[in-house]
Structures are given as C-alpha cells and as structure tokens.
Scaffold this motif. Sequence first.
Motif, short mmCIF file in Angstrom:
data_model
loop_
_atom_site.label_atom_id
_atom_site.label_comp_id
_atom_site.label_asym_id
_atom_site.label_seq_id
_atom_site.Cartn_x
_atom_site.Cartn_y
_atom_site.Cartn_z
N ARG A 46 0.83 -1.20 0.00
CA ARG A 46 0.00 0.00 0.00
C ARG A 46 0.86 1.25 0.00
O ARG A 46 0.63 2.19 -0.75
CB ARG A 46 -0.93 0.01 1.21
N ARG A 47 1.90 1.24 0.84
CA ARG A 47 2.80 2.39 0.90
C ARG A 47 3.56 2.58 -0.41
O ARG A 47 3.76 3.71 -0.84
CB ARG A 47 3.78 2.24 2.07
N GLU A 48 3.97 1.49 -1.02
CA GLU A 48 4.67 1.58 -2.30
C GLU A 48 3.74 2.17 -3.36
O GLU A 48 4.14 3.03 -4.14
CB GLU A 48 5.16 0.21 -2.75
N GLU A 49 2.52 1.68 -3.39
CA GLU A 49 1.55 2.18 -4.38
C GLU A 49 1.29 3.67 -4.16
O GLU A 49 1.25 4.45 -5.10
CB GLU A 49 0.25 1.40 -4.26
N GLN A 50 1.14 4.06 -2.90
CA GLN A 50 0.91 5.46 -2.57
C GLN A 50 2.10 6.32 -2.97
O GLN A 50 1.93 7.43 -3.48
CB GLN A 50 0.65 5.58 -1.07
N PHE A 52 4.09 5.90 -5.43
CA PHE A 52 4.21 6.02 -6.87
C PHE A 52 2.95 6.53 -7.55
O PHE A 52 2.87 6.54 -8.78
CB PHE A 52 4.64 4.67 -7.48
N THR A 53 1.97 6.97 -6.77
CA THR A 53 0.76 7.53 -7.34
C THR A 53 1.13 8.77 -8.16
O THR A 53 1.87 9.62 -7.72
CB THR A 53 -0.24 7.92 -6.23
N GLY A 54 0.62 8.82 -9.37
CA GLY A 54 0.91 9.96 -10.23
C GLY A 54 2.04 9.72 -11.21
O GLY A 54 2.21 10.48 -12.15
N LYS A 57 2.75 4.60 -15.69
CA LYS A 57 3.02 3.17 -15.64
C LYS A 57 3.94 2.79 -16.79
O LYS A 57 3.85 3.34 -17.88
CB LYS A 57 1.73 2.36 -15.70
#
Length: 62
Positions: A46-50, A52-54, A57
């Motif tokens: 979850r922290r990794e995804e957060q 890299f948000t923005g 891909k």
Amino acid sequence: MIECDEFDEMVEACIEAGTLVLDHGSEELQQIMRVLLYRLGQEVARREEQAFTGFPKLHDGA
C-alpha cells in the motif's frame, strides 16, 4: 504515523522475529506470525503504491 525509516526498521524486526517464530514457535504462534507478516506485506504494498501515485506506468499489464 510512523516515519519511513522507523517503518522499515519495524518491518525488518518483524521479519527477523517471524523467522524465529516459524522455526521454533508453537503452531498457534506460527499462525499468528503468518497473519502478521501477511498484513505487513499488504501495508508495504500500500505504501509503495501510494509513493508512486501519479507516476506513469511502464506497461499496461497486457
């Protein structure tokens, strides 16, 4: 909220403790540790995804 460095230290400590519990703990403690490590992995993801948000891909998964 836990700072990033403190979170990383906590993850490392849990993994080390998990290794010991899975090697030497009772079945009940092993089950509890598996749940803890699983949830910890979810939080890391979850922290990794957060983090890299923005960002664009690299691929679309196809």
